[in-house]
Scaffold this motif. Structure first.
Motif, PDB file in Angstrom:
ATOM      1  N   SER A  16      43.296 -11.767 -33.663  1.00 25.16           N
ATOM      2  CA  SER A  16      44.100 -11.687 -34.888  1.00 25.16           C
ATOM      3  C   SER A  16      43.632 -12.737 -35.886  1.00 25.16           C
ATOM      4  O   SER A  16      42.990 -13.734 -35.523  1.00 25.16           O
ATOM      5  CB  SER A  16      45.577 -11.902 -34.554  1.00 25.16           C
ATOM      6  N   VAL A  17      43.987 -12.537 -37.146  1.00 27.66           N
ATOM      7  CA  VAL A  17      43.603 -13.506 -38.177  1.00 27.66           C
ATOM      8  C   VAL A  17      44.209 -14.874 -37.878  1.00 27.66           C
ATOM      9  O   VAL A  17      43.543 -15.907 -38.019  1.00 27.66           O
ATOM     10  CB  VAL A  17      44.028 -13.010 -39.571  1.00 27.66           C
ATOM     11  N   ALA A  18      45.465 -14.906 -37.432  1.00 29.58           N
ATOM     12  CA  ALA A  18      46.099 -16.186 -37.104  1.00 29.58           C
ATOM     13  C   ALA A  18      45.352 -16.897 -35.988  1.00 29.58           C
ATOM     14  O   ALA A  18      45.140 -18.120 -36.041  1.00 29.58           O
ATOM     15  CB  ALA A  18      47.557 -15.969 -36.711  1.00 29.58           C
ATOM     16  N   ALA A  19      44.923 -16.141 -34.965  1.00 30.46           N
ATOM     17  CA  ALA A  19      44.174 -16.743 -33.854  1.00 30.46           C
ATOM     18  C   ALA A  19      42.814 -17.235 -34.326  1.00 30.46           C
ATOM     19  O   ALA A  19      42.335 -18.288 -33.886  1.00 30.46           O
ATOM     20  CB  ALA A  19      44.022 -15.741 -32.718  1.00 30.46           C
ATOM     21  N   ARG A  20      42.178 -16.505 -35.217  1.00 23.69           N
ATOM     22  CA  ARG A  20      40.884 -16.947 -35.759  1.00 23.69           C
ATOM     23  C   ARG A  20      41.046 -18.288 -36.470  1.00 23.69           C
ATOM     24  O   ARG A  20      40.215 -19.190 -36.324  1.00 23.69           O
ATOM     25  CB  ARG A  20      40.323 -15.902 -36.724  1.00 23.69           C
ATOM     26  N   LEU A  21      42.115 -18.407 -37.261  1.00 24.01           N
ATOM     27  CA  LEU A  21      42.364 -19.663 -37.966  1.00 24.01           C
ATOM     28  C   LEU A  21      42.589 -20.806 -36.985  1.00 24.01           C
ATOM     29  O   LEU A  21      42.054 -21.910 -37.167  1.00 24.01           O
ATOM     30  CB  LEU A  21      43.585 -19.513 -38.876  1.00 24.01           C
ATOM     31  N   ARG A  22      43.366 -20.569 -35.943  1.00 28.78           N
ATOM     32  CA  ARG A  22      43.632 -21.640 -34.986  1.00 28.78           C
ATOM     33  C   ARG A  22      42.372 -22.046 -34.232  1.00 28.78           C
ATOM     34  O   ARG A  22      42.147 -23.234 -33.973  1.00 28.78           O
ATOM     35  CB  ARG A  22      44.729 -21.214 -34.009  1.00 28.78           C
ATOM     36  N   HIS A  23      41.527 -21.066 -33.891  1.00 28.03           N
ATOM     37  CA  HIS A  23      40.252 -21.429 -33.259  1.00 28.03           C
ATOM     38  C   HIS A  23      39.406 -22.254 -34.230  1.00 28.03           C
ATOM     39  O   HIS A  23      38.703 -23.184 -33.814  1.00 28.03           O
ATOM     40  CB  HIS A  23      39.503 -20.170 -32.815  1.00 28.03           C
ATOM     41  N   GLY A  24      39.465 -21.938 -35.513  1.00 25.10           N
ATOM     42  CA  GLY A  24      38.760 -22.748 -36.494  1.00 25.10           C
ATOM     43  C   GLY A  24      39.269 -24.178 -36.522  1.00 25.10           C
ATOM     44  O   GLY A  24      38.484 -25.131 -36.533  1.00 25.10           O
ATOM     45  N   HIS A  25      40.580 -24.354 -36.504  1.00 23.43           N
ATOM     46  CA  HIS A  25      41.151 -25.697 -36.511  1.00 23.43           C
ATOM     47  C   HIS A  25      40.769 -26.475 -35.248  1.00 23.43           C
ATOM     48  O   HIS A  25      40.496 -27.684 -35.308  1.00 23.43           O
ATOM     49  CB  HIS A  25      42.672 -25.617 -36.623  1.00 23.43           C
ATOM     50  N   LEU A  26      40.755 -25.805 -34.101  1.00 23.71           N
ATOM     51  CA  LEU A  26      40.390 -26.496 -32.857  1.00 23.71           C
ATOM     52  C   LEU A  26      38.932 -26.930 -32.870  1.00 23.71           C
ATOM     53  O   LEU A  26      38.595 -28.052 -32.461  1.00 23.71           O
ATOM     54  CB  LEU A  26      40.668 -25.596 -31.654  1.00 23.71           C
ATOM     55  N   MET A  27      38.044 -26.055 -33.335  1.00 20.16           N
ATOM     56  CA  MET A  27      36.624 -26.429 -33.406  1.00 20.16           C
ATOM     57  C   MET A  27      36.424 -27.556 -34.408  1.00 20.16           C
ATOM     58  O   MET A  27      35.621 -28.471 -34.177  1.00 20.16           O
ATOM     59  CB  MET A  27      35.789 -25.206 -33.799  1.00 20.16           C
ATOM     60  N   ALA A  28      37.175 -27.533 -35.521  1.00 19.01           N
ATOM     61  CA  ALA A  28      37.082 -28.623 -36.489  1.00 19.01           C
ATOM     62  C   ALA A  28      37.539 -29.931 -35.860  1.00 19.01           C
ATOM     63  O   ALA A  28      36.932 -30.987 -36.081  1.00 19.01           O
ATOM     64  CB  ALA A  28      37.924 -28.300 -37.720  1.00 19.01           C
TER      65      ALA A  28
END
Length: 367
Positions: free
Chosen positions: A300-312
């Motif tokens: 989902s888009v929300a999950a994509r964003l959270r994976h982005g925050h974790l990698m950051a």
């Protein structure tokens, strides 16, 4: 083209990343570049950072670029290959050098007083960044030297605005690759505005390139500095063409505009994490890698964003450009937290290294 991937694609690389990488020199102690007595060597480059991060979380990634036939080029290719990235399309230039740069530990500012790029996550502190890249091997990239079929050899082609500023040939290559054409891969573009690179050039060309892409990443601060656009809605109004637009809002989080079948947008916001920042350089590249990983996995888009925050967060808690990302299992577990639990996370140095005693603990709720 939809910004979601076709399920029937097989036997191709997940992501192709095209752009310049440089050898990075990071100071051995805090202070101005004029006062630092020694530096440690690393690698840096927005596109290769994305490729390395994706490879480290289990995707196949290819890096396309040019480096000099010198020791710095040897180092770059070896280090990026060691991360699991396919470097077989990297060309060696016998006449031009590999680019290098020196930096201190903070953000690269988006003002004429400092050379640099945006700080996508974390606290603000300004660093010095000095590039030695004029006339580099990568600046010679052109449609003649980089065949379109190379760039189209993945499910996703990831580019950044940095490449377009390196030379007229590089801009021509970027313009060709971002021209919409049947059968091209999903085209991902991180604006990555650099004040020093665009000084004296028309940064409106970045907007034109972004309009030809399917998935675009841009920071609110970049949009102000490059185009005078303020706020996520203004950015979307100026960039209606991409199927997915990710507007990074610094330490607040990020908002995604995803076009729906009726032509409207679904708007999704996810807050960033509370992170004990060591150095902010590389966080934007890591965020893009996390979002792309979620895209490749059909999340989902929300999950994509959270994976982005974790990698950051993995990049923010190390001194270099590249952090060690959390395992996919652990990242998925954190992404699945409810909003309250997500909001209480605090991540510090060592948070991805769960097997080593004595590292800074992760997932610490606020008192």
């Amino acid at each position: 083209m939809s910004a979601d991937l076709h399920a029937d694609v097989a036997d191709v690389t997940d992501v192709v990343c095209l752009g310049e990488s440089m050898v990075t020199f990071v100071p051995s102690s805090p202070g101005r570049l004029a006062d630092v007595p020694a530096f440690s060597r690393g690698i840096g480059g927005a596109e290769s950072n994305v490729a390395c991060s994706l490879a480290r979380v289990g995707h196949t990634a290819r890096w396309i670029s040019r480096v000099g036939a010198d020791g710095f080029g040897d180092h770059l290719v070896a280090e990026i290959a060691a991360a699991g990235v396919d470097v077989s399309y990297v060309q060696r230039d016998p006449d031009r050098p590999t680019g290098i740069y020196f930096r201190t530990a903070g953000e690269r500012a988006l003002t004429d007083a400092h050379q640099g790029d945006e700080g996508d996550e974390g606290e603000e502190s300004v660093s010095e960044v000095v590039y030695y890249r004029a006339g580099s091997a990568a600046s010679a990239m052109s449609p003649r030297l980089v065949p379109r079929e190379w760039a189209s050899s993945g499910r996703v082609l990831h580019l950044t605005g940095i490449t377009a500023a390196l030379s007229d040939d590089c801009h021509t290559l970027m313009r060709e690759l971002t021209t919409r054409a049947p059968g091209r891969p999903l085209l991902s573009f991180d604006v990555n505005y650099r004040t020093a690179l665009w000084r004296g050039q028309d940064s409106g060309r970045l907007l034109d390139l972004a309009r030809g892409c399917d998935l675009v990443f841009v920071g609110e601060d970049e949009a102000v500095a490059a185009w005078g656009l303020r706020g996520a809605e203004a950015v979307r109004a100026a960039l209606p063409e991409p199927a997915v637009l990710v507007v990074k809002q610094g330490s607040a989080g990020a908002t995604v505009y995803a076009r729906q079948p009726d032509g409207g947008d679904a708007v999704t916001f996810e807050p960033a994490l509370d992170v004990d920042v060591v150095a902010s350089v590389g966080a934007g590249d890591a965020f893009a890698a996390g979002f792309l990983s979620g895209t490749l996995r059909g999340l989902s888009v929300a999950a994509r964003l959270r994976h982005g925050h974790l990698m950051a967060a993995a990049a923010l808690t190390v001194p270099g450009d590249l952090g060690t990302p959390p395992s996919r299992e652990r990242a998925d577990r954190l992404v699945a937290l409810d909003a309250g639990a997500w909001g209480t996370l605090r991540l510090g140095p060592g948070w991805t290294d769960t097997g080593t005693p004595g590292t800074v603990r992760a997932e610490v709720p606020h008192p």
